[in-house]
Design an enzyme around this catalytic site. Structure first.
Site, PDB file in Angstrom:
ATOM      1  CG  HIS A 112      -2.791  -0.749   1.299  1.00 20.55           C
ATOM      2  ND1 HIS A 112      -3.041  -0.509   0.586  1.00 20.55           N
ATOM      3  CD2 HIS A 112      -2.952  -2.020   1.845  1.00 20.55           C
ATOM      4  CE1 HIS A 112      -3.905  -1.482   0.217  1.00 20.55           C
ATOM      5  NE2 HIS A 112      -3.763  -2.359   1.281  1.00 20.55           N
ATOM      6  CD  GLU A 176      -5.316  -8.104   4.799  1.00 17.64           C
ATOM      7  OE1 GLU A 176      -5.268  -7.530   3.893  1.00 17.64           O
ATOM      8  OE2 GLU A 176      -4.784  -8.343   5.760  1.00 17.64           O
TER       9      GLU A 176
END
Length: 834
Positions: A112, A176
């Site tokens: 990210h 995830e």
């Protein structure tokens, strides 16, 4: 391409991240719902400001666009929960949950932080989320990407998301189901640029050189920034046999984020016949050969010339030639292009009115040239440069417009092949005339405006070339920031850049907190083919193109801005403050009452948020008053400029009319400096009164008679309201011609440019006739044209022309058949007008 444009808004702030991140917007079927702008997440904390945008690397955003396009055909779309995340936020998350299974270690930097990862899910055509194993940020085992104990429908939805993402270049994250990494994430560096400094919509940037920003300035002046030339200049020499003459260089430089290298495309002229003969299938344009050469660098200082194996020179392909027969080239990488084969774009010409474009997937292997459509016969023959303009959603192309002098023209296009002519957008000042001309103008977006490097060619001053700075609010109306003053000054006589400077095409490249501006430096004037212009580098502080500083340090120095609309984020400032100095910032309402005061700024800052004592500006409109003490201020960020139109020029000051006077050219003794296009003869007798001149033009229909340009040579040159007096003036002349017919035209030039013309009521005849034109010194452009004066080319206003009259021209109208005519008694007299 349109889908990518809709989803990816290229940011225009000055930081490195703003040049290497794009915003993914609310395209059709796509929903942006950043979970960390609220407390509705696992951490129960809003880590992002409310105005944060979803940002990605351009290549990652392009992949996501392809995902969205495929889903749309199925009646589905994406909901984005997270994208780029600053390292500072990563550290805060790690402090709360130091578990590498769920939060990347900020010491290493996560995906990210690189702008190369997404948290997302699927939605239907109505924006409803499809059922998935868990909610976002569920850290149970059910959140695993391959957890099997889920109902069939949910398994199918998760599988659909995984399949479409991996198909288009994303990798699944085991822990995830909602998290996907760009498969190429390793090549990107982690960034720690706060959201407050990102996004042209989220946090606008306004340079104070923008005349719309500053309303009042007391004891301050706008001064150009000071680019620092690199000690390694010139960065490399013309040391290859095919680098016969790097004249003008015309450098095109980018930092390629995808490949993590600098790339430069530069011009080479083969000026010597024996060198042209070594080309594979020798060919010339303008009697010389042309190569486009290519170099790369890891740091922008040490450059490599790779052996590409594409074009033969002296029987070998071991050279850095990427294209040939391509004069005056501009190259850029188009991050908005959806077709990989057209990612790199080239613009150039093979002479006036002959522009061409080429496409490439890698900037090295180029397709054949395609003739660009829509250009006039007088466009080209300079450093062509083009860019994708997010603001207008079009490609822009800036090149030369040649109308007896060098001007700057602009074109726009939707497809890069067919172009619309926007006309002239910049020319030299009246005071410069044709002595200094606009030669080429590379343009780029910066903050809320457009900036450009304007190369001024001093045709009448040693044929040197200076690099100046210009700005525009819309890319059409341009103003030079400090006309006549170089932005990148030339070196001393004899220095590597002592005669000419040609700045790069493309925006400055940000490295180590500095703007890198590449340019070509030449120690030889702009004349002839055989000269070497070598690549050079100058660096500048971010936003430091021009700033306001005190004129007299001993007196108060203040700047008051126009009104801004505040957001929830505090406005920021870019400024330099000397030791012991300060900047006091006060927010004012429309009546100049104080809304708030900021803590004094006592050190150099770049896009740094101001700290307000009351915190009373959120959502309000305010003006800023800066009080400078040994400081220079460059830019304001974080608020929207309310009045975006250019300020109207001040109304002319009413002047007392000078006494009416008369100036006459009689031609009794000689031609008095008047010239004809082909031939002019003085006759001592036979005129309307004494002598006269006979003007002829062989082989063409229209002879032209023109007066000298300067007041030293002609009594008609100068400020007509002063030298002729009255409220206006009447111009008369006596004319005759062996061939009858055709109206007499009278033209005015401001110095040697800025032509206005008037078609009189007089036609040519064998006997002498008087032709007359009337003008009013106070006319606007529209009033002048309504009275019969017509501006022949775009340029200076009527008022400017009248105050700077250079030459007066007499010529038959276009319908005339004269090859010869006689001229006598040219008179200008001041008159009183009602």
């Amino acid at each position: 391409m349109k889908l990518v444009v809709a989803l990816a808004l290229l940011l225009t702030a000055s930081s490195l991240a703003a040049q290497t991140l794009v915003e993914i917007g609310k395209g059709e079927g796509m929903i942006i719902e950043l979970r960390y702008t609220t407390a509705e997440n696992f951490f129960k904390t809003a880590f992002y400001p409310r105005h944060a945008r979803a940002l990605l690397r351009p290549e990652t955003a392009a992949k996501l666009a392809r995902v969205q396009a495929e889903l749309k055909t199925q009646g589905l779309g994406l909901k984005i929960w997270d994208a780029y995340r600053p390292l500072s936020v990563q550290r805060a998350m790690w402090k709360t949950l130091p578990d590498a299974r769920y939060v990347a270690d900020p010491a290493k930097g996560g995906r990210h932080n690189r702008g190369a990862a997404l948290d997302l899910t699927l939605v239907d055509a109505s924006g409803n989320e499809l059922a998935m194993p868990t909610a976002h940020d569920d850290f149970s085992e059910k959140a695993g990407a391959y957890f099997k104990l889920v109902p069939p429908e949910i398994f199918k939805n998760r599988q659909k998301l995984q399949q479409v993402m991996t198909k288009h270049g994303f990798a699944i994250y085991d822990s995830e189901w909602w998290h996907f990494d760009d498969a190429d994430w390793q090549k990107y560096e982690a960034l720690d640029v706060p959201f407050e400094r990102l996004g042209s919509e989220a946090v606008p940037k306004h340079l104070l050189l923008d005349s719309r920003v500053v309303a009042e300035a007391v004891n301050v002046r706008l001064v150009l920034g000071k680019p620092e030339k690199h000690p390694a200049n010139p960065l490399f020499q013309a040391d290859k046999p095919w680098e016969n003459s790097l004249n003008n260089l015309y450098p095109n430089v980018i930092w390629d984020e995808e490949e993590q290298i600098f790339k430069m495309w530069y011009k080479c002229v083969l000026a010597d016949k024996d060198v042209i003969a070594q080309m594979d299938q020798p060919s010339t344009v303008h009697d010389v050969g042309w190569y486009l050469l290519y170099a790369t660098s890891k740091d922008g200082v040490k450059w490599d010339k790779p052996e590409l194996g594409l074009h033969r020179f002296a029987g070998s392909t071991a050279n850095n030639i990427v294209a040939r027969d391509c004069p005056n080239v501009g190259v850029f990488k188009d991050l908005h292009e959806s077709d990989p084969a057209r990612r790199y774009k080239m613009v150039g010409d093979v002479g006036l009115g002959k522009p061409q474009v080429r496409f490439s997937a890698d900037g090295v292997h180029w397709d054949a040239a395609i003739n660009a459509q829509g250009f006039g016969a007088q466009n080209g023959d300079t450093h062509n440069n083009a860019l994708w303009d997010e603001k207008h959603g079009k490609y822009l192309w800036f090149t030369k417009l040649y109308l007896g002098e060098r001007l700057v023209g602009r074109f726009e296009s939707d497809d890069f092949i067919h172009w619309k002519n926007n006309g002239m957008v910049l020319r030299s000042r009246l005071e410069e005339g044709r002595s200094s001309q606009t030669y080429c103008m590379p343009v780029f977006r910066y903050g809320s405006i457009y900036l450009s490097y304007v190369m001024m060619y001093h045709v009448g001053k040693g044929r040197t070339v200076d690099c100046e700075l210009a700005w525009s609010p819309d890319g059409l109306a341009w103003q030079r920031v400090a006309a006549g003053t170089p932005f990148i000054p030339r070196g001393e006589k004899g220095a590597y850049d002592g005669e000419c400077i040609y700045a790069m095409a493309g925006p400055p490249i940000v490295r180590d907190g500095r703007l890198m501006i590449f340019y070509g430096g030449d120690d030889f004037p702009h004349t002839g083919w055989k000269r070497h212009c070598l690549p050079c580098l100058a660096t500048l502080r971010p936003d430091g193109f021009a700033g306001y500083e005190a004129v007299d340090p001993g007196r108060p120095a203040t700047i008051t801005t126009t009104a801004f609309q505040m957001s929830e984020a505090p406005p920021g400032l870019s400024a330099d403050v000397a030791k012991g100095g300060s900047i006091l910032v006060t927010a004012l309402d429309e009546r100049s009452a104080v809304l708030d005061e900021a803590e004094p700024v006592t050190q150099n800052v770049t896009e740094t948020a101001l700290r307000w004592k009351r915190g009373a500006l959120i959502g309000k409109q305010a003006r800023f008053r800066f009080t400078l003490d040994r400081a220079k201020v460059y830019a304001i960020t974080g608020c929207e400029l309310i009045q975006t139109a250019l300020p109207k020029p001040p109304a002319p000051v009413a002047e007392k009319a000078a006494p009416a006077a008369t100036r006459t050219i009689s031609f009794d003794t000689d031609a008095q400096g008047w010239k004809g296009v082909d031939k002019i003869e003085h006759q001592r007798e036979g005129g309307a009164s004494g002598g006269f001149i006979r003007v002829s033009r062989s082989g063409r229909a229209l002879p032209i008679a023109s007066s000298p340009v300067t007041a030293a040579e002609s009594p008609l040159a100068g400020d007509w309201p002063q030298i002729m007096g009255g409220q206006g003036a009447e111009i008369t002349c006596q004319v005759r011609s062996p061939k009858e017919g055709g109206r007499v035209m009278i033209e005015l030039f401001a110095n040697d440019v800025g032509q206005w013309q008037f078609q009189t009521k007089t036609t040519f005849a064998k006997e002498w006739r008087e032709a007359a034109a009337l003008l009013n010194h106070q006319w606007s452009d529209a009033e002048a044209e309504a009275a019969g004066w017509k501006r022949a080319i775009n340029g200076f206003s009527w008022a400017e022309t009248i105050r700077h009259v250079g030459k007066v021209v007499v010529v038959p109208g276009a319908a005339g058949t004269q090859e010869t005519f006689d001229l006598d008694e040219v008179t200008v007299r001041g008159v009183a007008l009602p």
